[in-house]
Design a protein around this motif. Structure first.
Motif, mmCIF file in Angstrom:
data_model
loop_
_atom_site.group_PDB
_atom_site.id
_atom_site.type_symbol
_atom_site.label_atom_id
_atom_site.label_comp_id
_atom_site.label_asym_id
_atom_site.label_seq_id
_atom_site.Cartn_x
_atom_site.Cartn_y
_atom_site.Cartn_z
ATOM 1 N N GLY A 198 38.963 59.854 38.703
ATOM 2 C CA GLY A 198 39.788 61.047 39.684
ATOM 3 C C GLY A 198 40.768 61.661 38.535
ATOM 4 N N SER A 199 41.464 62.614 39.110
ATOM 5 C CA SER A 199 42.376 63.650 38.572
ATOM 6 C C SER A 199 43.260 64.268 39.453
ATOM 7 C CB SER A 199 41.889 64.315 37.473
ATOM 8 O OG SER A 199 41.228 65.419 38.055
ATOM 9 N N VAL A 200 44.525 64.631 38.997
ATOM 10 C CA VAL A 200 45.438 65.084 39.984
ATOM 11 C C VAL A 200 46.042 66.170 38.911
ATOM 12 C CG1 VAL A 200 47.253 63.419 39.807
ATOM 13 C CG2 VAL A 200 47.264 65.075 41.640
ATOM 14 N N SER A 201 46.254 67.475 39.518
ATOM 15 C CA SER A 201 47.308 68.333 38.839
ATOM 16 C C SER A 201 48.489 68.925 39.717
ATOM 17 C CB SER A 201 46.367 69.577 38.312
ATOM 18 O OG SER A 201 45.190 69.239 37.621
ATOM 19 N N VAL A 202 49.404 69.111 38.949
ATOM 20 C CA VAL A 202 50.842 69.312 40.037
ATOM 21 C C VAL A 202 51.489 70.222 39.147
ATOM 22 C CG1 VAL A 202 52.774 68.528 41.217
ATOM 23 C CG2 VAL A 202 50.832 66.963 40.806
ATOM 24 N N THR A 203 51.905 71.433 40.124
ATOM 25 C CA THR A 203 52.714 72.650 39.226
ATOM 26 C C THR A 203 53.959 72.641 40.075
ATOM 27 O OG1 THR A 203 50.747 73.750 39.004
ATOM 28 C CG2 THR A 203 52.729 75.139 38.903
ATOM 29 N N PRO A 204 54.876 71.862 39.741
ATOM 30 C CA PRO A 204 56.217 71.749 40.602
ATOM 31 C C PRO A 204 57.146 73.074 40.382
ATOM 32 C CG PRO A 204 56.372 70.548 38.440
ATOM 33 C CD PRO A 204 54.969 70.976 38.536
ATOM 34 N N ILE A 205 56.961 73.581 39.070
ATOM 35 C CA ILE A 205 57.678 75.001 38.987
ATOM 36 C C ILE A 205 56.550 75.877 38.468
ATOM 37 C CG2 ILE A 205 59.915 73.941 38.833
ATOM 38 C CD1 ILE A 205 59.798 74.074 35.618
ATOM 39 N N ASP A 206 57.032 77.296 38.403
ATOM 40 C CA ASP A 206 55.700 78.024 37.856
ATOM 41 C C ASP A 206 55.373 77.893 36.275
ATOM 42 O OD1 ASP A 206 56.094 79.374 40.401
ATOM 43 O OD2 ASP A 206 57.218 80.734 39.705
ATOM 44 N N ARG A 207 56.066 77.662 35.547
ATOM 45 C CA ARG A 207 55.744 77.477 34.067
ATOM 46 C C ARG A 207 55.553 76.207 33.637
ATOM 47 N NH1 ARG A 207 57.499 81.744 30.843
ATOM 48 N NH2 ARG A 207 58.935 82.992 31.837
#
Length: 358
Positions: A198-207
């Motif tokens: 499995g994998s997870v991607s998190v974008t906490p801020i735009d950059r």
């Protein structure tokens, strides 16, 4: 009745009969209104690995020199709406054109269902969630020679593309988080050989985007006459310093434990990382990268598992046709089954190529 009138009447009767037959023909399902797309990537490069070669006596001989590598691929995608919240989709893709060509379906080839609210599920041949991250962007510009080494016996800590796999990909939650889960047969079709990942991607801020992934498998065909359990963990980040400048880095750790004692070895571990930066100046792209791997065999440092890559790339994009020059320094130690076992090497790779999509 004249011959002409008879002929005309016969033609009308035949046409009427055929039309009636067509109207009453039995059809399974609806007429084909699927959205079909033909797509592909042209990717051809001339490369000189500058790798040394030796004959049976251990004497150095001329290497391969400059060769052409053809990574072009072509595929078909289709989708068909089933109802307001469910769509069926498929893909068939071929690639890696070798001397005997490329087989249709040797790349991602699957069938699945998807919906905007709940994501998608696929069955068939495709990349595992972890390898999808390892492969790109963290192995760009030939850093995969060090960071992605699953193709080499004794370093198959994770799979890349699996044929008998089911995979779920979630939608994006809150414009911030998405994840993937997969499972299927491992190295063989036996009931005891299987893998999950499995994998997870998190974008906490735009950059900034942060990635994490894992994979575990039973009865993995790891090396010659060595079968056992593997596990691997991955973490990475991509950060846009500016609109035209970004950095990316990743780390992975993995281990193998043999099912039976008394083989060539019983345990093996590796740790690896990659770092890169990309700077875009108009249509130009400049990339610098570094990757490193170290490993242990049976709890002892193993130089055969130690590799480094330093790479640089200059590319130019004209109307989406990307042409590049890439230089990479690959360093490591010759394996124990070669004439120069234990000795270190430094190979300077030069690659010139072009890539564009259609």
């Amino acid at each position: 009745m004249s011959h002409f009138k008879k002929t005309l009447l016969g033609a009308v009767i035949a046409a009427t009969t055929m039309a009636a037959g067509t109207a009453h023909a039995y059809m399974i399902g609806d007429p084909n209104d699927a959205n079909v797309e033909v797509y592909g990537v042209v990717s051809i490069s001339a490369v000189d690995y500058n790798a040394k070669k030796f004959d049976a006596t251990g004497k150095e001989v001329d290497g391969d020199g400059m060769v052409l590598e053809n990574e072009s691929r072509v595929g078909f995608r289709a989708a068909k709406t089933m109802n307001d919240s469910l769509e069926a989709f498929m893909q068939i893709e071929s690639g890696w054109v070798l001397d005997d060509g490329a087989k249709l379906g040797n790349r991602d080839t699957f069938v699945g269902f998807r919906g905007d609210d709940w994501g998608s599920v696929r069955f068939g041949r495709m990349l595992t969630p972890m390898y999808e991250l390892v492969d790109w962007p963290y192995s760009a510009s030939n850093m995969g020679t060090t960071f992605d080494r699953g193709w080499r016996a004794g370093e198959r800590f994770n799979f890349d593309r699996k044929s008998q796999m089911g995979r779920y990909d979630s939608p994006m939650f809150g414009d911030m988080v998405k994840f993937s889960l997969a499972g299927g047969n491992g190295s063989s079709n036996s009931a005891d050989s299987m893998f999950v990942g499995g994998s997870v991607s998190v974008t906490p801020i735009d950059r900034l985007t942060v990635h994490a992934a894992f994979e575990a498998a039973n009865e993995t065909e790891f090396d010659t006459d060595l079968i056992g359990d593997t596990s691997a963990f991955f973490g990475g980040f991509q950060f846009n310093l500016m609109d035209n400048w970004n950095v990316a880095g990743a780390y992975k750790t993995a281990g193998f434990e043999a099912d039976k004692k008394g083989g060539t070895y019983e345990e093996r571990e590796i740790d690896a990382f990659s770092l890169q930066t990309n700077y875009f100046m108009g249509d130009f792209n400049f990339r610098l990268g570094y990757a490193n791997q170290t490993g242990d065999t049976d709890s002892k440092s193993d130089k055969e598992l130690d590799f480094t890559t330093v790479t640089g790339e200059v590319g130019y994009s004209m109307n989406s046709v990307y042409t590049f020059v890439r230089i990479a320094q690959h360093s490591g130690t010759y394996r124990s089954d070669t004439e120069l076992a234990g000795k270190e090497y430094d190979d300077l790779m030069i690659r010139v190529g072009t890539e564009w999509t259609f």
